[in-house]
Design a protein around this motif. Structure first.
Motif, PDB file in Angstrom:
ATOM      1  N   ARG A   1      -0.901  -2.574  -5.693  1.00  0.00           N
ATOM      2  CA  ARG A   1       0.428  -2.152  -5.284  1.00  0.00           C
ATOM      3  C   ARG A   1       1.089  -1.345  -6.378  1.00  0.00           C
ATOM      4  O   ARG A   1       1.724  -0.322  -6.123  1.00  0.00           O
ATOM      5  N   GLY A   2       0.937  -1.855  -7.607  1.00  0.00           N
ATOM      6  CA  GLY A   2       1.510  -1.136  -8.737  1.00  0.00           C
ATOM      7  C   GLY A   2       0.922   0.255  -8.849  1.00  0.00           C
ATOM      8  O   GLY A   2       1.633   1.231  -9.099  1.00  0.00           O
ATOM      9  N   LEU A   3      -0.387   0.360  -8.657  1.00  0.00           N
ATOM     10  CA  LEU A   3      -1.024   1.670  -8.750  1.00  0.00           C
ATOM     11  C   LEU A   3      -0.521   2.606  -7.666  1.00  0.00           C
ATOM     12  O   LEU A   3      -0.268   3.777  -7.909  1.00  0.00           O
TER      13      LEU A   3
ATOM     14  N   THR B   1       2.371   2.507  -5.936  1.00  0.00           N
ATOM     15  CA  THR B   1       3.773   2.908  -6.069  1.00  0.00           C
ATOM     16  C   THR B   1       3.993   3.829  -7.262  1.00  0.00           C
ATOM     17  O   THR B   1       4.954   4.589  -7.274  1.00  0.00           O
ATOM     18  N   THR B   2       3.112   3.809  -8.247  1.00  0.00           N
ATOM     19  CA  THR B   2       3.257   4.759  -9.340  1.00  0.00           C
ATOM     20  C   THR B   2       2.481   6.028  -9.046  1.00  0.00           C
ATOM     21  O   THR B   2       2.325   6.875  -9.911  1.00  0.00           O
TER      22      THR B   2
ATOM     23  N   PRO C   1     -11.547   1.780 -12.278  1.00  0.00           N
ATOM     24  CA  PRO C   1     -12.751   1.163 -12.854  1.00  0.00           C
ATOM     25  C   PRO C   1     -12.743  -0.356 -12.797  1.00  0.00           C
ATOM     26  O   PRO C   1     -13.782  -0.973 -12.611  1.00  0.00           O
TER      27      PRO C   1
ATOM     28  N   LYS D   1      -2.839  -0.550 -17.555  1.00  0.00           N
ATOM     29  CA  LYS D   1      -1.497  -0.631 -18.093  1.00  0.00           C
ATOM     30  C   LYS D   1      -1.387  -1.558 -19.292  1.00  0.00           C
ATOM     31  O   LYS D   1      -0.302  -1.902 -19.732  1.00  0.00           O
TER      32      LYS D   1
ATOM     33  N   ARG E   1     -12.296   5.925 -20.999  1.00  0.00           N
ATOM     34  CA  ARG E   1     -11.288   5.819 -19.951  1.00  0.00           C
ATOM     35  C   ARG E   1     -11.794   5.069 -18.729  1.00  0.00           C
ATOM     36  O   ARG E   1     -11.112   4.234 -18.160  1.00  0.00           O
ATOM     37  N   ASP E   2     -13.013   5.395 -18.311  1.00  0.00           N
ATOM     38  CA  ASP E   2     -13.505   4.766 -17.086  1.00  0.00           C
ATOM     39  C   ASP E   2     -14.317   3.519 -17.366  1.00  0.00           C
ATOM     40  O   ASP E   2     -14.960   2.986 -16.484  1.00  0.00           O
TER      41      ASP E   2
ATOM     42  N   GLY F   1      -1.138  -7.324  -6.569  1.00  0.00           N
ATOM     43  CA  GLY F   1      -0.065  -6.825  -7.428  1.00  0.00           C
ATOM     44  C   GLY F   1      -0.516  -5.573  -8.164  1.00  0.00           C
ATOM     45  O   GLY F   1       0.232  -4.611  -8.303  1.00  0.00           O
ATOM     46  N   GLY F   2      -1.752  -5.594  -8.625  1.00  0.00           N
ATOM     47  CA  GLY F   2      -2.263  -4.452  -9.356  1.00  0.00           C
ATOM     48  C   GLY F   2      -2.388  -3.217  -8.477  1.00  0.00           C
ATOM     49  O   GLY F   2      -1.945  -2.126  -8.860  1.00  0.00           O
TER      50      GLY F   2
ATOM     51  N   THR G   1      10.539   4.233  -6.393  1.00  0.00           N
ATOM     52  CA  THR G   1       9.303   4.483  -7.129  1.00  0.00           C
ATOM     53  C   THR G   1       8.834   5.909  -6.882  1.00  0.00           C
ATOM     54  O   THR G   1       9.402   6.638  -6.081  1.00  0.00           O
ATOM     55  N   TYR G   2       7.749   6.281  -7.538  1.00  0.00           N
ATOM     56  CA  TYR G   2       7.207   7.622  -7.361  1.00  0.00           C
ATOM     57  C   TYR G   2       6.807   7.861  -5.914  1.00  0.00           C
ATOM     58  O   TYR G   2       6.905   8.968  -5.398  1.00  0.00           O
TER      59      TYR G   2
ATOM     60  N   TYR H   1       8.450  -1.794 -12.192  1.00  0.00           N
ATOM     61  CA  TYR H   1       7.931  -0.429 -12.109  1.00  0.00           C
ATOM     62  C   TYR H   1       7.459   0.051 -13.466  1.00  0.00           C
ATOM     63  O   TYR H   1       6.431   0.705 -13.590  1.00  0.00           O
TER      64      TYR H   1
ATOM     65  N   ARG I   1       1.344 -11.928  -4.350  1.00  0.00           N
ATOM     66  CA  ARG I   1       1.385 -10.487  -4.429  1.00  0.00           C
ATOM     67  C   ARG I   1       1.348 -10.029  -5.879  1.00  0.00           C
ATOM     68  O   ARG I   1       1.917  -9.057  -6.253  1.00  0.00           O
ATOM     69  N   GLY I   2       0.672 -10.793  -6.724  1.00  0.00           N
ATOM     70  CA  GLY I   2       0.481 -10.334  -8.106  1.00  0.00           C
ATOM     71  C   GLY I   2       1.342 -11.088  -9.089  1.00  0.00           C
ATOM     72  O   GLY I   2       2.425 -11.526  -8.763  1.00  0.00           O
TER      73      GLY I   2
ATOM     74  N   THR J   1     -15.040  -0.314 -18.093  1.00  0.00           N
ATOM     75  CA  THR J   1     -14.371  -1.572 -17.831  1.00  0.00           C
ATOM     76  C   THR J   1     -15.297  -2.723 -18.164  1.00  0.00           C
ATOM     77  O   THR J   1     -16.496  -2.649 -17.991  1.00  0.00           O
TER      78      THR J   1
ATOM     79  N   GLU K   1      -3.227  12.627 -15.847  1.00  0.00           N
ATOM     80  CA  GLU K   1      -4.411  11.774 -15.866  1.00  0.00           C
ATOM     81  C   GLU K   1      -5.053  11.738 -14.495  1.00  0.00           C
ATOM     82  O   GLU K   1      -4.353  11.726 -13.481  1.00  0.00           O
ATOM     83  N   PRO K   2      -6.385  11.670 -14.470  1.00  0.00           N
ATOM     84  CA  PRO K   2      -7.058  11.599 -13.170  1.00  0.00           C
ATOM     85  C   PRO K   2      -6.739  10.282 -12.476  1.00  0.00           C
ATOM     86  O   PRO K   2      -6.636   9.232 -13.126  1.00  0.00           O
TER      87      PRO K   2
ATOM     88  N   ARG L   1      -0.735   6.552  -8.158  1.00  0.00           N
ATOM     89  CA  ARG L   1      -2.077   6.758  -8.677  1.00  0.00           C
ATOM     90  C   ARG L   1      -3.178   6.555  -7.645  1.00  0.00           C
ATOM     91  O   ARG L   1      -4.353   6.653  -7.967  1.00  0.00           O
TER      92      ARG L   1
ATOM     93  N   ASP M   1       4.122  -1.384 -14.316  1.00  0.00           N
ATOM     94  CA  ASP M   1       3.015  -0.779 -13.583  1.00  0.00           C
ATOM     95  C   ASP M   1       2.661   0.602 -14.087  1.00  0.00           C
ATOM     96  O   ASP M   1       1.528   1.044 -13.969  1.00  0.00           O
ATOM     97  N   LYS M   2       3.646   1.286 -14.623  1.00  0.00           N
ATOM     98  CA  LYS M   2       3.384   2.683 -14.956  1.00  0.00           C
ATOM     99  C   LYS M   2       2.434   2.849 -16.136  1.00  0.00           C
ATOM    100  O   LYS M   2       1.809   3.875 -16.279  1.00  0.00           O
TER     101      LYS M   2
END
Lengths: 367, 521, 341
Positions: free
Chosen positions: B300-302, B304-305, B289, A206, A219-220, B297-298, B324-325, C48, C301-302, A222, B220-221, B307, C51-52
């Motif tokens: 969780r973000g993934l 809820t969106t 990756p 992000k 993309r992959d 946090g990261g 969220t999604y 949100y 939690r982040g 890191t 996106e994958p 992914r 995160d997106k």
């Protein structure tokens, strides 16, 4: 820099100018210094009724250099590869030559020769550790070496960039004032904030650079799993934050130079580069050495960038000495934390002393 | 020069003006006006939910300081409800919120140096080992048993016995119940007829199935599994969730960290640990990756969106999905188990049967891990008695069924369910945005975990932080990064843990460990 | 309109060179400003949205919201204002004091000659250690201090008189800068204990004291370079006319040094403004400073990027404004006439 005779007898000013500072710093440093040395020789122990400091002698230091923490502190040391042997051999040869030359010249007294000998041995030992960690099969640099890498590569970058930017910003280009203030901004952000900011920026899912990675087909990809890329990321962040420091001081120095000689040289047909090399650079050399010394001392304490970006990871690839002390401190292993800090102190004092004796003295003479 | 002359008086002026003291309690009329009531209203008309009513000025004039985590979770409900409590009792609560890393240090420094600036700490019950030994915490056993407001028996037995009790005495009031669960994309799994994973092999199979597919329709994958693995960010808990089912088979008293006869680390050179580490590393193959640098946090973000197909987390995801999604697309299940378990005498794995895994379900040994325990309030033993009484009342108020029943449904509080009453009433959950199906599924998973007799208690002995945050975290990160292989990691953990044990005293630690696993009713 | 890149005189760069220089400066500006822009944009996002994925332009890419700003400035209200005020006060006060003390010391180190005797220093430190040891083992402080003083006086009269080993100005300077070598973490808890004993825990005064002590070395080293390059003639002629050192400093040296003082002021202010560890250890409720608030945004939690961005932006705003106002002095130079030095 001989004293001016008229002032030597000015007793009041002599003492008043210097004693408050000295006493202030002394009193505030003495107790914490002694206390932390004592802590480094002890261990916290929790028991019924309270918390105690238990004396353990050199145990904490032993752990770092020889014991359980050795692989974190020094690294994993294996027999060096061919390049390593080559570098080691060269170092020994050059050091021996330099020392015998000093002996033969006869300009240095016995004490000086002894110091140089010890210094030479220390240098060879240091290179020995380095090649064992970096060029060997399965070897791995520990916090000591990682910190050195951060400091020296970082300073090289910061100084080059800072000097370059200062030179550019001292030219009469449009928008000078804007550039000058803008370039100061990274320094104004608290280091913890810079750490989180870079964490945001380098986030591959992000962060703002994500479209670029994707466009490049990365993309992959890191950087967080590769030790050297991770170290590079830390150095980049550190450089971004600290270049302004070098920039500001050097800019002020360049601006303050007497431009007559510089102008005369240019009128006589010298190129800008020649004028820089022979006139400007020598003039700012004393300031440069001070700035580098300050950055050296501050740089060895690097902790926020590797901690926030990677927690010292991947594995222990970016764990600096202060970060190691921080991890110990956070789990209330105060003794070991203080031991690491004091090993750092000894190390940096040696580096700073060597730097001042050899580099700074020569630079100020040259200027 | 003139500029300097003007700075000094300006600085002086600022110094004088900085009498902005946050400690000054707001005047009662201002308080009432803020909550929209006539200034002379008696406490009975307060907007706060009714509790067993203390008088309006029972703790009048008393100011209590509570140290806790600046989340905003955890501190938020304390700060939000402090004025309500003040309305009821007249006592003022000052919440001092600091960064997570430093609560432990500040609390310990405060108590051990005799500063006693804090009357209570809302912190991690894992630290009871370090705080009760030197006697820094107040024994509240008798108080909680006779407290009508608190309804001690409503609190889940697990949290009563293991979070709040240490060495037979009660020291904390639970405000939150923590343990791990696996969340999955129920829409995907239902559509494909895939059952939620029961074992870790299932987990990896499901992750593999969905890895690389587009799971949220953005072209996106996406990823099969997202687990937070960042070093220095409390990621060491996840490996415990993976390994626990292999190591603990005979119930909570069996313990998952040390051998109860000689304090040998179970997280050490044995087949269970090897298998767990390998499984843990395998999940990385189906993750983002930079999973190795992701914190909760990261991930969780993934999730809820949309992914991630699978993730492991505390109870928070349940309350974070509304809006969220992943809303109404999320299912929760008990942490996967294993069909084998460790034979501690040989260090090898044996099949799960009635003797080795008495609580196994369909041959699978589940060991849900009550990671961290749950934020709880403990009282400073050295605080003056009136302060202790006041802060006890406030903590009891916060934990009372009616108040906590609301707080655990709100994602922003960071509090997860821990009382029997939290599960019986679905309405607050629906009000918070969960569909009825989602709420039932979510609470069902929590209850399944809570009622499992093989639930794993987090480490609660002295120097727990060193065992986990220093040794385990470092060795694990080194393993994931490839600096150590399985054997190296196991040796590093065992050697590190043994060092701490020997420093504190092996017998002492063994006694503390066994005591921390014991049940007192 | 005239070409902004024109050559203004013979010694100036050629237009192509100038343009090249300009482009390089623009490039670095983007490197500096892009992260700041990202902070700015993030502060207007919901969790949100963060995160997106990356969204760059408000109103175009995403709908901005004032949630984070409202949270920090309104909801937290006093919990943001108090650390903010503390940072301002502690920063300005400690920097001013350090500048005043340190500049005088720098001047003294450059113009006066000091020959402190090693033996005396040793005796002094030993006396302090004795006093501390007595206090640590429970003896009354007065006895400890008296013992230490007595020991020092005796030592000074005897050993001190005879010893010949002396140090020089450069050693004093090195000692000062070496105070910055030890990572603060090592002295954090002793500092805590020290300030607890004098009852100054969780106070602005404690922070000011510590920041003055830790930043004095920087002031001394930076101002030393500056003073060393000043032409002596002015001061010497004033001395010949009978002016005292105080007078010389006040009416001659300081006025020419305003540029150097201001540049050092800015640097040291930034150091004090942004200091984290000591503030973390020494403060709890009243004296918290802004860097702690920034770090505290890292929840278990982040990290809360949105709130953190707001905090960072409001933290750097005053410093940038100050830099803007004081920039013209920096250009006049930390070092005037270094060539002549």
């Amino acid at each position: 820099m001989a004293a001016v005779g008229a002032w030597r007898s000015e007793g009041a000013a002599r003492w008043l100018f210097i004693w408050p500072t000295v006493l202030f710093v002394l009193f505030l440093s003495l107790f914490p210094l002694i206390a932390s040395v004592v802590i480094s020789f002890s261990r916290l122990s929790f028991h019924q009724g309270g918390v105690d400091l238990v004396f353990v002698g050199f145990n904490n230091y032993e752990q770092e250099l020889f014991g359980l923490e050795r692989s974190h502190f020094l690294g994993v040391l294996n027999p060096p590869g061919p390049i390593g042997w080559l570098v080691l051999g060269l170092t020994i040869a050059l050091t021996a030559i330099a020392w015998t030359r000093a002996v033969r010249r006869g300009r240095v007294g016995a004490f000086g020769l002894a110091l140089r000998l010890i210094g030479g041995i220390l240098l060879i030992a240091w290179v020995w550790i380095l090649v064992q960690a970096l060029t060997s099969e399965g070897g791995r640099p520990g916090a000591l070496i990682v910190t050195f890498i951060f400091v020296f590569v970082g300073i090289a970058l910061q100084y080059t960039l800072g000097l370059g930017l200062a030179l550019l910003a001292s030219q009469r280009v449009p928008g000078r004032r804007f550039f000058r203030v803008t370039f100061l901004i990274p320094l104004t952000i608290t280091p913890v904030g810079v750490g989180y900011m870079f964490l945001m920026l380098t986030d591959t899912s992000k962060g703002p650079l994500e479209p670029i990675w994707v466009a490049l087909g990365l993309r992959d990809f890191t950087w967080v799993t590769d030790p050297w890329l991770a170290r590079a990321a830390v150095i980049i962040g550190d450089t971004w934050a600290w270049t302004p420091f070098v920039f500001i001081v050097l800019l002020a120095a360049i601006e303050g130079l007497d431009h007559e000689i510089h102008e005369a040289a240019l009128t006589d047909g010298a190129s800008h580069w020649q004028s820089f090399r022979h006139i400007i650079f020598p003039a700012i050399l004393p300031v440069s050495t001070t700035i580098v010394l300050i950055r050296l001392i501050e740089g060895f304490k690097i902790v926020d960038m590797p901690n926030i970006l990677l927690g010292g990871g991947p594995g222990t690839a970016t764990q600096s000495l202060t970060l190691q002390a921080w991890i110990d401190w956070n789990t209330l292993n105060l003794g070991r934390s203080a031991a690491v800090a004091y090993l750092l102190l000894i190390l940096v004092t040696v580096v700073a002393t060597v730097y001042i004796s050899f580099v700074r003295r020569r630079a100020t003479e040259y200027a | 020069m003139s500029r300097l002359r003007t700075i000094a008086p300006a600085a002086g002026l600022i110094l004088i003006l900085s009498g902005c003291s946050p400690q000054a309690s707001p005047s009662p009329s201002a308080e009432a006006a803020a909550s929209g009531e006539p200034t002379s209203a008696p406490p009975a008309e307060s907007a706060a939910p009714a509790t067993a009513g203390p008088q309006g000025d029972k703790f009048k004039g008393i100011n209590v300081n509570i140290l806790t985590f600046n989340g905003p979770q955890v501190a938020e409900p304390l700060q939000r409800r402090a004025p309500d409590w003040e309305q009821l009792t007249g006592g003022h609560v000052n919440v001092v919120a600091v960064g997570f890393q430093t609560i432990y240090d500040k609390a310990l420094l405060d108590a051990s140096t005799g500063t006693n600036a804090f009357d209570a700490y809302v912190f991690d019950p894992q630290w009871l080992g370090d705080f009760t030994g030197p006697g820094y915490l107040l024994d509240i056993t008798d108080r909680v048993k006779s407290d009508a407001q608190l309804e001690w028996d409503d609190i889940g037995p697990f949290f009563r016995d293991f979070n709040a009790t240490y060495n037979g005495k009660v020291y904390t009031i639970p405000l939150d119940g923590d343990f791990h669960m696996v969340y999955y994309r129920s829409d995907l799994l239902d559509k494909d007829g895939v059952a939620p994973p029961k074992t870790w092999d299932d987990y990896v199979a499901v992750a593999q199935k969905y890895h690389g597919q587009d799971l949220n329709g953005d072209g996106e994958p996406d990823y099969g599994s997202c687990i937070a693995k960042k070093k220095g960010a409390q990621s060491y808990w996840w490996i415990i969730s993976v390994a626990a089912g292999l190591i603990q088979g005979k119930g909570t008293n069996d313990g998952a960290f040390f051998d109860t006869s000689n304090m040998n680390p179970l997280f050490g050179p044995n087949d269970a640990m090897t298998k767990a580490l390998q499984m843990y590393k395998k999940t990385t193959e189906f993750g983002p990756p930079d999973e190795l640098n992701m914190d909760v946090g990261g991930t969780r973000g993934l999730f809820t969106t949309g992914r991630c197909a699978l993730t492991m987390d505390w109870g928070d995801i349940g309350t974070l999905t509304p809006g969220t999604y992943a809303q109404d697309k999320t299912g929760a299940t008990i942490t996967p188990g294993w069909t084998e378990v460790l034979d501690r005498s040989t260090g090898k794995l044996v099949a799960c049967d009635a003797t080795t895994c008495p609580d196994a379900v369909d041959g699978v040994n589940y060991a849900p891990f009550a990671s961290f325990g749950g934020w709880s309030g403990a009282i400073n033993a050295a605080a003056p008695k009136e302060q202790q009484d006041a802060v006890y009342d406030f903590l009891s108020y916060m934990s009372s069924p009616a108040i906590s029943g609301l707080d655990v449904t709100l994602g922003k509080t960071g509090y997860n369910p821990y009382r029997t009453s939290h599960f019986s009433n679905l309405q607050p959950w629906i009000d918070a945005g969960l569909s009825e199906a989602a709420a039932t599924n979510y609470l069902g998973a929590i209850q399944a975990s809570l009622q499992n007799k093989n639930m794993v208690l987090d480490m609660r002995i002295p120097q727990t932080k060193r065992y986990q945050q220093d040794v385990l975290d470092t060795a694990l990160a080194q393993y994931l990064a490839g600096e150590l292989d399985e054997a190296g990691a196991e040796q590093a953990i065992a050697a590190g843990w043994n060092q701490v044990t020997d420093e504190v005293g092996r017998d002492q630690q063994l006694a503390a460990y066994v005591a921390s696993l014991g049940v007192q009713r | 309109m005239r070409n902004p890149f024109r050559r203004r005189d013979a010694t100036d760069l050629s237009p192509p060179a100038k343009f090249g220089a300009f482009m390089l400066l623009v490039a670095w500006s983007m490197v500096v400003l892009f992260p700041i822009y990202w902070l700015f944009v993030t502060s207007f996002k919901t969790p949100y949205q963060v995160d997106k994925g990356p969204f760059y332009v408000p109103f175009v890419d995403f709908t901005p919201t004032l949630d984070a700003w409202e949270y920090i400035l309104v909801e937290l209200g006093n919990d943001t204002l108090r650390p903010y005020l503390n940072t301002v006060i502690v920063g300005l006060a400690s920097t001013t004091i350090a500048l005043a003390m340190g500049s005088l010391t720098a001047y003294a180190l450059v113009r006066f000659v000091y020959r402190p005797k090693v033996a005396l220093i040793g005796a002094f430190i030993l006396s302090v250690v004795v006093a501390l040891a007595v206090a640590a083992f429970g003896g009354p402080l007065a006895v400890g201090v008296a013992g230490g003083v007595a020991l020092f006086v005796i030592a000074a009269q005897t050993v001190g008189r005879r010893a010949r080993w002396t140090l020089a100005n450069s050693d004093i300077a090195f000692w000062l800068i070496s105070q910055r070598i030890l990572p603060p973490i090592a002295v954090a808890i002793p500092m805590y204990v020290l300030f607890q004993q004098v009852g100054l825990l969780d106070s602005i005064v404690a922070l000011i004291i510590v920041y003055v002590a830790t930043n004095l070395p920087i002031v001394v080293w930076l101002m030393r370079e500056y003073f060393a390059s000043l032409p002596r003639e002015l001061e010497e002629s004033a001395a010949v006319d009978g002016a005292s050192a105080f007078r010389i400093v006040r009416s001659i040296v300081l006025p020419i040094s305003v540029p150097g003082l201001v540049a050092t002021f800015l640097i040291v202010l930034i150091f004090a403004w942004n200091e984290f560890l000591i503030a973390l250890v020494l403060t709890s409720a009243d004296a918290q400073t802004m860097p702690l608030q920034v770090a505290a945004q890292n929840a278990t939690r982040g990290p809360q990027w949105w709130a953190m961005s707001v905090l960072i932006l409001i933290m750097i705003a005053p410093v940038i404004v100050m830099a803007l106002a004081l920039e013209r002095y920096i250009t006049k130079g930390l070092l005037v006439g270094a060539l002549k030095g």
